[in-house]
Structure formats: C-alpha cells, structure tokens
Design a protein around this motif. Sequence first.
Motif, PDB file in Angstrom:
ATOM      1  N   SER A  41     -17.871  15.900   6.566  1.00 19.28           N
ATOM      2  CA  SER A  41     -16.858  16.589   7.202  1.00 19.28           C
ATOM      3  C   SER A  41     -15.787  16.098   7.330  1.00 19.28           C
ATOM      4  CB  SER A  41     -16.980  17.975   7.926  1.00 19.28           C
ATOM      5  OG  SER A  41     -16.888  17.901   9.133  1.00 19.28           O
ATOM      6  N   ALA A  42     -16.144  15.021   7.939  1.00 16.87           N
ATOM      7  CA  ALA A  42     -15.270  14.069   8.480  1.00 16.87           C
ATOM      8  C   ALA A  42     -15.182  12.934   7.554  1.00 16.87           C
ATOM      9  CB  ALA A  42     -16.088  12.887   9.201  1.00 16.87           C
ATOM     10  N   GLY A  43     -15.006  13.221   6.192  1.00 22.12           N
ATOM     11  CA  GLY A  43     -14.590  11.968   5.365  1.00 22.12           C
ATOM     12  C   GLY A  43     -15.261  10.786   4.940  1.00 22.12           C
ATOM     13  N   THR A  44     -16.210  10.584   5.450  1.00 20.85           N
ATOM     14  CA  THR A  44     -16.799   9.440   5.869  1.00 20.85           C
ATOM     15  C   THR A  44     -17.947   9.176   3.521  1.00 20.85           C
ATOM     16  OG1 THR A  44     -18.983  10.103   6.816  1.00 20.85           O
ATOM     17  CG2 THR A  44     -16.981   8.662   7.541  1.00 20.85           C
ATOM     18  N   GLY A  45     -18.451  10.536   3.796  1.00 19.23           N
ATOM     19  CA  GLY A  45     -19.450  10.840   2.149  1.00 19.23           C
ATOM     20  C   GLY A  45     -18.775  10.373   1.067  1.00 19.23           C
ATOM     21  N   ALA A  46     -19.981  10.221   0.472  1.00 17.07           N
ATOM     22  CA  ALA A  46     -19.459   9.544  -0.679  1.00 17.07           C
ATOM     23  C   ALA A  46     -19.488  10.989  -1.948  1.00 17.07           C
ATOM     24  CB  ALA A  46     -19.885   8.233  -1.302  1.00 17.07           C
ATOM     25  N   THR A  47     -19.804  12.106  -1.513  1.00 15.49           N
ATOM     26  CA  THR A  47     -20.708  13.417  -2.103  1.00 15.49           C
ATOM     27  C   THR A  47     -18.797  13.624  -2.611  1.00 15.49           C
ATOM     28  OG1 THR A  47     -21.386  13.928  -0.562  1.00 15.49           O
ATOM     29  CG2 THR A  47     -22.720  13.326  -1.540  1.00 15.49           C
ATOM     30  N   THR A  48     -17.817  13.362  -1.709  1.00 15.24           N
ATOM     31  CA  THR A  48     -16.846  14.995  -1.834  1.00 15.24           C
ATOM     32  C   THR A  48     -16.182  14.217  -3.145  1.00 15.24           C
ATOM     33  OG1 THR A  48     -15.452  12.999  -0.486  1.00 15.24           O
ATOM     34  CG2 THR A  48     -16.330  14.808   0.663  1.00 15.24           C
ATOM     35  N   SER A  49     -16.558  14.911  -3.859  1.00 20.01           N
ATOM     36  CA  SER A  49     -15.403  14.761  -5.620  1.00 20.01           C
ATOM     37  C   SER A  49     -14.435  15.436  -5.422  1.00 20.01           C
ATOM     38  CB  SER A  49     -16.839  14.743  -6.535  1.00 20.01           C
ATOM     39  OG  SER A  49     -16.798  16.219  -6.420  1.00 20.01           O
ATOM     40  N   SER A  50     -13.597  13.827  -5.432  1.00 20.76           N
ATOM     41  CA  SER A  50     -11.991  15.150  -5.773  1.00 20.76           C
ATOM     42  C   SER A  50     -11.367  14.305  -7.263  1.00 20.76           C
ATOM     43  CB  SER A  50     -11.224  14.986  -4.590  1.00 20.76           C
ATOM     44  OG  SER A  50     -10.519  14.039  -4.165  1.00 20.76           O
ATOM     45  N   PRO A  51     -11.183  14.936  -7.723  1.00 26.06           N
ATOM     46  CA  PRO A  51     -10.241  13.859  -8.802  1.00 26.06           C
ATOM     47  C   PRO A  51      -9.011  13.429  -8.454  1.00 26.06           C
ATOM     48  CG  PRO A  51      -9.293  16.906  -8.911  1.00 26.06           C
ATOM     49  CD  PRO A  51     -10.474  16.445  -7.835  1.00 26.06           C
ATOM     50  N   PRO A  52      -9.338  11.911  -9.010  1.00 29.40           N
ATOM     51  CA  PRO A  52      -7.964  11.110  -8.839  1.00 29.40           C
ATOM     52  C   PRO A  52      -6.398  11.636  -8.796  1.00 29.40           C
ATOM     53  CG  PRO A  52      -9.921  10.237 -10.716  1.00 29.40           C
ATOM     54  CD  PRO A  52     -10.369  11.273 -10.317  1.00 29.40           C
ATOM     55  N   SER A  53      -5.940  11.832  -7.908  1.00 21.10           N
ATOM     56  CA  SER A  53      -4.320  12.006  -7.807  1.00 21.10           C
ATOM     57  C   SER A  53      -3.925  11.047  -9.819  1.00 21.10           C
ATOM     58  CB  SER A  53      -3.837  12.335  -7.422  1.00 21.10           C
ATOM     59  OG  SER A  53      -3.540  11.143  -6.674  1.00 21.10           O
ATOM     60  N   ARG A  54      -3.578  11.744 -10.272  1.00 23.35           N
ATOM     61  CA  ARG A  54      -2.146  11.011 -11.193  1.00 23.35           C
ATOM     62  C   ARG A  54      -0.753  10.735 -10.562  1.00 23.35           C
ATOM     63  NH1 ARG A  54      -2.953  13.593 -17.148  1.00 23.35           N
ATOM     64  NH2 ARG A  54      -1.589  12.089 -17.410  1.00 23.35           N
ATOM     65  N   PRO A  55      -0.196   9.565 -10.874  1.00 23.42           N
ATOM     66  CA  PRO A  55       0.692   9.396 -10.184  1.00 23.42           C
ATOM     67  C   PRO A  55       1.903   9.600 -11.213  1.00 23.42           C
ATOM     68  CG  PRO A  55      -0.409   7.668 -12.360  1.00 23.42           C
ATOM     69  CD  PRO A  55      -0.799   8.579 -11.954  1.00 23.42           C
ATOM     70  N   ALA A  56       3.449  10.265 -10.645  1.00 24.82           N
ATOM     71  CA  ALA A  56       3.340  10.863 -11.206  1.00 24.82           C
ATOM     72  C   ALA A  56       4.725  10.024 -12.382  1.00 24.82           C
ATOM     73  CB  ALA A  56       5.201  11.069 -10.328  1.00 24.82           C
ATOM     74  N   PRO A  57       4.920  10.405 -13.741  1.00 25.07           N
ATOM     75  CA  PRO A  57       5.626  10.395 -14.535  1.00 25.07           C
ATOM     76  C   PRO A  57       6.812   9.313 -14.146  1.00 25.07           C
ATOM     77  CG  PRO A  57       5.653  12.312 -14.815  1.00 25.07           C
ATOM     78  CD  PRO A  57       4.844  12.304 -13.542  1.00 25.07           C
ATOM     79  N   GLU A  58       7.704   9.231 -13.097  1.00 17.42           N
ATOM     80  CA  GLU A  58       8.715   8.314 -12.847  1.00 17.42           C
ATOM     81  C   GLU A  58       7.817   7.273 -12.218  1.00 17.42           C
ATOM     82  OE1 GLU A  58       8.479  11.168 -11.956  1.00 17.42           O
ATOM     83  OE2 GLU A  58      10.534  12.103 -12.537  1.00 17.42           O
ATOM     84  N   GLN A  59       6.844   7.346 -11.046  1.00 15.77           N
ATOM     85  CA  GLN A  59       6.464   6.107 -10.640  1.00 15.77           C
ATOM     86  C   GLN A  59       5.741   6.038 -12.029  1.00 15.77           C
ATOM     87  OE1 GLN A  59       3.389   7.355  -7.990  1.00 15.77           O
ATOM     88  NE2 GLN A  59       3.162   4.847  -7.447  1.00 15.77           N
ATOM     89  N   VAL A  60       5.965   6.183 -12.935  1.00 16.00           N
ATOM     90  CA  VAL A  60       4.332   5.217 -14.478  1.00 16.00           C
ATOM     91  C   VAL A  60       5.908   4.759 -14.701  1.00 16.00           C
ATOM     92  CG1 VAL A  60       3.675   5.731 -16.030  1.00 16.00           C
ATOM     93  CG2 VAL A  60       2.553   6.416 -14.489  1.00 16.00           C
ATOM     94  N   LEU A  61       6.769   5.165 -15.424  1.00 14.48           N
ATOM     95  CA  LEU A  61       8.006   4.662 -15.762  1.00 14.48           C
ATOM     96  C   LEU A  61       8.594   3.644 -15.170  1.00 14.48           C
ATOM     97  CD1 LEU A  61       9.724   4.786 -18.365  1.00 14.48           C
ATOM     98  CD2 LEU A  61      11.606   6.002 -16.817  1.00 14.48           C
ATOM     99  N   ALA A  62       8.500   3.419 -13.833  1.00 16.79           N
ATOM    100  CA  ALA A  62       8.852   2.165 -11.954  1.00 16.79           C
ATOM    101  C   ALA A  62       8.205   1.277 -12.843  1.00 16.79           C
ATOM    102  CB  ALA A  62       9.159   2.593 -11.224  1.00 16.79           C
ATOM    103  N   GLU A  63       6.836   1.413 -12.975  1.00 14.26           N
ATOM    104  CA  GLU A  63       6.172   0.426 -13.230  1.00 14.26           C
ATOM    105  C   GLU A  63       6.154  -0.086 -14.396  1.00 14.26           C
ATOM    106  OE1 GLU A  63       1.810   1.910 -12.401  1.00 14.26           O
ATOM    107  OE2 GLU A  63       2.812   2.697 -10.155  1.00 14.26           O
ATOM    108  N   ARG A  64       6.004   0.499 -14.678  1.00 17.24           N
ATOM    109  CA  ARG A  64       6.782  -0.474 -16.558  1.00 17.24           C
ATOM    110  C   ARG A  64       7.846  -1.074 -16.499  1.00 17.24           C
ATOM    111  NH1 ARG A  64       6.193   3.520 -21.871  1.00 17.24           N
ATOM    112  NH2 ARG A  64       6.198   0.979 -22.600  1.00 17.24           N
TER     113      ARG A  64
END
Length: 93
Positions: A41-64
């Motif tokens: 519950s403290a967030g130190t465990g590696a067993t918490t599996s949340s899917p990685p968040s995808r960057p916003a399309p605007e952010q991908v465009l700005a990076e390109r």
Amino acid sequence: MHPYGHDPGGWGWFAMSGGMILFWAALVTLGVLLFRALSRSAGTGATTSSPPSRPAPEQVLAERFARGEIDEDEYRRRLAVLCADGGPRLEKG
C-alpha cells in the motif's frame, strides 16, 4: 505428577507441542502478510501492476517536432487536426 490425575500424559504433551508450533506458525504468517500488505500500500512493492500511461497525442507530436522528425508546417497542420472538433481524428492515406 498432579494429585488429582490431571497429568497430560503422552498424547497431551504431543497436543500441546503441536498446538504451540501451530500458534507460532500462524503468528509468523500473520506478521509476513501484514508486512506485505503495508509495503504494497506504500507503493514500494513491485507487485503493483498498473499499465504504463500513454502520452497524449499532442505530446508525441511535440516530441517529434523537437527531435526534428517533422518541420514546423507539418507540426502546425497535424496539431490543428488533433485540436479540431475537440479530439483526435484518424487521417486516411
């Protein structure tokens, strides 16, 4: 041993020994489960599996654009398409 015949005998000693082993095993198991629950519950465990968040399309465009993959005209044109009608659209082609 006792004057009233309350001597545990062979099976009594066996039952007391087994009960004490079960008691300590349950206590250790409870401690381990409590530790794991608190560390998870403290967030130190590696067993918490949340899917990685995808960057916003605007952010991908700005990076390109920042990497030089697209020029300013293409960046502005694609950004206008993304921002038109309040959401992303798929380009055909």
